[in-house]
Design a protein around this motif. Structure first.
Motif: not given
Length: 557
Positions: A193-221
């Motif tokens: 990641x951030x490289x192409x042809x063995x050369x580095x081009x990117x400075x990362x400022x983020x690391x993306x993934x989708x996580x699961x967000x949920x409301x605890x008050x729903x599941x404690x109800x």
């Protein structure tokens, strides 16, 4: 870690969450996190006074940061710049920076962060601000017409095939690697990641993934729990850990009332409107547990010939899932893009479950618009009771339990310097210095903890003691960081390919999905077949043989 062992551990993830929320000391948290994330937690004594001071700007729970706060953070983190750049060294240099203005973040923060840098170095920056839905079209136009009119760009790794693969970016100087401490990146953001042809081009400022967000008050109800049992549902009323349960819970909640707002209750929130190609990630997060088999690295295309898999049984099931709960979505959901579901709905108290990038975790506690900071929990994306075995053409039920395949959606934003500066050594150094300032180790911690558009992406971000010292609740932040780390390090993570044209594929998929959701196709299969046919045309236009080679390389084949 073997997939079977990891899946066994993840079957216990909700028990682990309860442990985290009840843990009295850091020892219990570290013990659990070391299993889930595989990361070395930095000890509390390693937190510098600078990092502690940064996280007090403006302070967790005091409302959204302002431009004055962004400038203060930019000033406080100028140390690495001053070590390698003389005051006034770039006087007269003008740079053009292209990036996003989503949710009034991204470029607007960069302006604040870089104002002290401009004052110190003497350089000036002109800004090109783009809405997320316009980003791909603007970038592709610049590439196609060979009119790159910017010197620095905020860009995601999926575009590297389009940009670095065409020689449009400037190679990173060695001094920058030292300034930004690249060794601190989490594993999946390191080369290739951030490289192409063995050369580095990117400075990362983020690391993306989708996580699961949920409301605890729903599941404690207790009322929901009683109604769940009375209606004859199997198992306890609890946070779903499979997409099958997400569907069941979403249908169950239709017609009930939200415990926080008293308005209509909603289950899982689907964005039904496109977002310039970025909306496809949200269908992907429904699909990966169905489509990413632990024994097969491919899930978007066949690795042998680039035949699309988007119309196989796994993806069709994911599309059908969306169709099956459209009547349980909020009113006018057909016009809700991901920005709506995340910021106008979930953070504002609409809905009980959402897949999104890590922005939700930081915004829930530090944004003026959030009302759910005290009732939000996190986990990796739900799994599936079975997974499609594409090679065998059948559904497999794994002995280890549900199949989990976290979606590493977009692989994070980075800052790239364009080859437009390479003929001017002073301008090139200035561009890389500006980029390095934005990607610095300390400034990145602040951006991860406050509304910015970015989520944790460095190993040092997973020292929860720094977040707790800043004002985050201990159970909350350990839950959040575990959802991020468990996703990054999952042995069956679905990592998208860095191949040319990837957003052409995503954009045309969004167009067809809009037709599917509007009822313009007779079935989910028919709509998926239309996406696959369009993808085949894109592959042939770009060049099938070269795409096969690059796709296989991205899968490590």
């Amino acid at each position: 870690m073997k997939v079977e062992l990891y899946n066994h551990i993840m079957k216990q993830q909700f028990s682990r969450r309860k442990l985290l929320k009840g843990a009295a000391g850091a020892g219990a948290v570290a013990a659990v996190s070391s299993i889930g994330t595989g990361m070395n937690m930095r000890p509390a004594w390693a937190s510098s006074s600078l990092r502690a001071a940064l996280l007090k700007v403006p302070g967790v729970g005091t409302g959204s940061p302002t431009d004055a706060d962004w400038q203060k953070v930019g000033e406080m983190t100028l140390g690495p710049t001053k070590e390698v750049i003389k005051e006034g060294e770039f006087k007269g240099v003008k740079l053009r920076f292209m990036g996003l203005n989503n949710q009034n973040l991204h470029n607007l923060l960069f302006r604040g962060f870089l104002k002290p840098w401009e004052k110190y170095t003497g350089a000036t920056i002109e800004w090109i601000d783009l809405a997320q839905a316009d980003y791909n079209a603007r970038l592709q136009q610049s590439i196609a017409t060979k009119t790159v009119d910017f010197d620095i760009i905020e860009m995601g790794a999926p575009f590297e095939g389009d940009v670095t693969g065409r020689g449009l970016a400037s190679e990173m100087p060695d001094w920058v690697k030292t300034v930004i401490d690249m060794d601190d990146y989490v594993g999946y953001l390191k080369a290739p990641v951030g490289t192409w042809g063995g050369k580095t081009y990117r400075i990362s400022i983020d690391g993306d993934c989708h996580n699961f967000n949920y409301r605890t008050d729903y599941f404690d109800n207790k009322d929901f729990a009683a109604a769940w049992a009375a209606e004859g549902h199997s198992g306890a009323w609890e946070v779903p850990n499979t997409w099958q349960k997400v569907q069941e819970v979403t249908k169950f909640l239709k017609g009930k009332k939200d415990p926080l707002t008293g308005l209509d209750a909603n289950g899982y929130l689907d964005p039904l409107k496109g977002w310039g190609g970025f909306g496809f990630y949200f269908l992907g997060s429904r699909a990966t547990a169905y489509a990413k088999h632990p024994d097969d690295p491919a899930w978007l295309f066949n690795a042998e010939d680039m035949t699309p898999r988007v119309n196989n049984a796994a993806w069709v099931r994911a599309i059908q899932d969306v169709l099956d709960v459209m009547d349980a979505q909020p009113a006018d959901q057909i016009n809700a893009d991901p920005g709506t579901t995340g910021f106008s709905q979930f953070l504002a108290g609409t809905g009980s479950m959402l897949s999104w990038w890590g922005d939700i975790g930081s915004n829930a506690k530090t944004s003026d618009t959030s009302v759910v900071g005290d009732v939000t929990g996190f986990s990796i994306l739900p799994g599936s009771d079975d997974v499609w075995n594409h090679k065998a053409g059948k559904w497999d039920t794994l002995a280890s339990g549900p199949n989990y395949a976290p979606n590493m959606a977009y692989i994070g934003w980075g800052v790239y310097v364009m080859a437009t500066v390479d003929s001017d050594s002073k301008k090139r150094k200035a561009a890389w210095s500006a980029a390095a300032h934005l990607g610095g180790k300390d400034i990145s911690l602040w951006a991860s903890a406050y509304p910015s558009g970015f989520q944790p992406y460095r190993k040092s971000h997973f020292d929860s003691s720094e977040w707790i010292e800043a004002g985050y609740d201990e159970a909350y932040i350990n839950d959040y960081l575990a959802s991020e780390g468990d996703s990054y390090n999952h042995p069956n993570a679905a990592i998208e390919p860095r191949i040319p044209g990837i957003f052409q594929y995503y954009s045309v998929a969004e167009d067809e999905l809009a037709k599917i959701y509007a009822g313009q196709y007779g079935s989910a299969q028919e709509g998926a077949d239309a996406i696959a046919a369009a993808w085949e045309k894109i592959t042939d236009q770009i060049g099938r043989e070269s795409q096969i080679k690059l796709y296989r390389s991205s899968l490590g084949l």
